[in-house]
Design an enzyme around this catalytic site. Sequence first.
Site, PDB file in Angstrom:
ATOM      1  N   GLY A   9       0.790  -1.223   0.000  1.00 18.39           N
ATOM      2  CA  GLY A   9       0.000   0.000   0.000  1.00 18.39           C
ATOM      3  C   GLY A   9       0.825   1.276   0.000  1.00 18.39           C
ATOM      4  O   GLY A   9       0.460   2.254   0.646  1.00 18.39           O
ATOM      5  N   ILE A  16       0.008   6.526   4.754  1.00 20.38           N
ATOM      6  CA  ILE A  16       0.743   5.877   5.841  1.00 20.38           C
ATOM      7  C   ILE A  16       1.814   4.949   5.287  1.00 20.38           C
ATOM      8  O   ILE A  16       2.927   4.880   5.817  1.00 20.38           O
ATOM      9  CB  ILE A  16      -0.227   5.119   6.764  1.00 20.38           C
ATOM     10  N   GLY A  17       1.514   4.207   4.219  1.00 19.90           N
ATOM     11  CA  GLY A  17       2.497   3.289   3.664  1.00 19.90           C
ATOM     12  C   GLY A  17       3.770   3.995   3.247  1.00 19.90           C
ATOM     13  O   GLY A  17       4.877   3.495   3.477  1.00 19.90           O
ATOM     14  N   SER A 146      -8.709  -0.022  11.213  1.00 20.36           N
ATOM     15  CA  SER A 146      -9.192   1.360  11.235  1.00 20.36           C
ATOM     16  C   SER A 146     -10.138   1.651  12.387  1.00 20.36           C
ATOM     17  O   SER A 146     -10.971   2.546  12.298  1.00 20.36           O
ATOM     18  CB  SER A 146      -9.885   1.687   9.903  1.00 20.36           C
ATOM     19  N   TYR A 159     -16.177  -2.152   4.159  1.00 20.69           N
ATOM     20  CA  TYR A 159     -14.856  -1.816   4.686  1.00 20.69           C
ATOM     21  C   TYR A 159     -14.747  -2.202   6.161  1.00 20.69           C
ATOM     22  O   TYR A 159     -13.758  -2.809   6.589  1.00 20.69           O
ATOM     23  CB  TYR A 159     -14.602  -0.323   4.499  1.00 20.69           C
TER      24      TYR A 159
END
Length: 248
Positions: A9, A16-17, A146, A159
């Site tokens: 990712g 963030i990746g 998350s 999600y």
Amino acid sequence: MTRNVLVTGVSRRAGIGFAVARRLLARGDRVAVSSWAPHDGEQPWGADDPTAVLAELGDPPSFEVDLADPEAPAELVALARDAIGPLITLVVNHARSSSGRLAEVTAAELDLSFAVNARAAVLLTQAFAAQYEPAAGPGSVVLLTSGQHRGPMPGEVAYALSKGAVQQITATLADELIGRDITVNCLNPGPTDTGWATPDLAAALAGALPRGRWGTPDEAAAVVAWLTGPDARSVTGQTIDAEGGFRR
């Protein structure tokens, strides 16, 4: 100690990746990254320039992989190992974003979100463990969720289901692998400013963030660096809620 690391990712400089890859490279790790730009291209925030993303990281080995393919996780791990050597760290940062309330969600979207977010996380961990060589150094896996275990995510049914499964499987994967000196932990970074939030959402959460701001990708990356470093070897099977005091 130099670690060979795969981070999934890594497709947007605001993400963030990217922050994780940059921090681990800065501490001297050898890092391979993966991305899937078509997903970003379908989202409101859009895709970043992949050449620029990699250039800012020093052009590490990079692989464009659709993790909806059940064969892709094992193929990605093999490609990363061929590029940088036996992996001792895996950071499962990628995610398929999906909006839709209960009345709107479809079987197809439930299946696709689960495949990319949950199934791929387990298959990546499986492939990582299969190639792991203890002589290369202590192993570590960091999964990302998350906050679905902390409260509801209205409007994101597919999600929430798929990322919630990632958090739930963490303890089981950790139990499977601790005998081989591989730790497995899950990071919930809380609301993080990666450019995805609408102004309305940012305003709605303002009162719930006691620091007066969203978290940053670098703050999430710092937790990942700790979990994959020497000072966290006794920590496994845990979900780290690094939410900055987020009040739901």
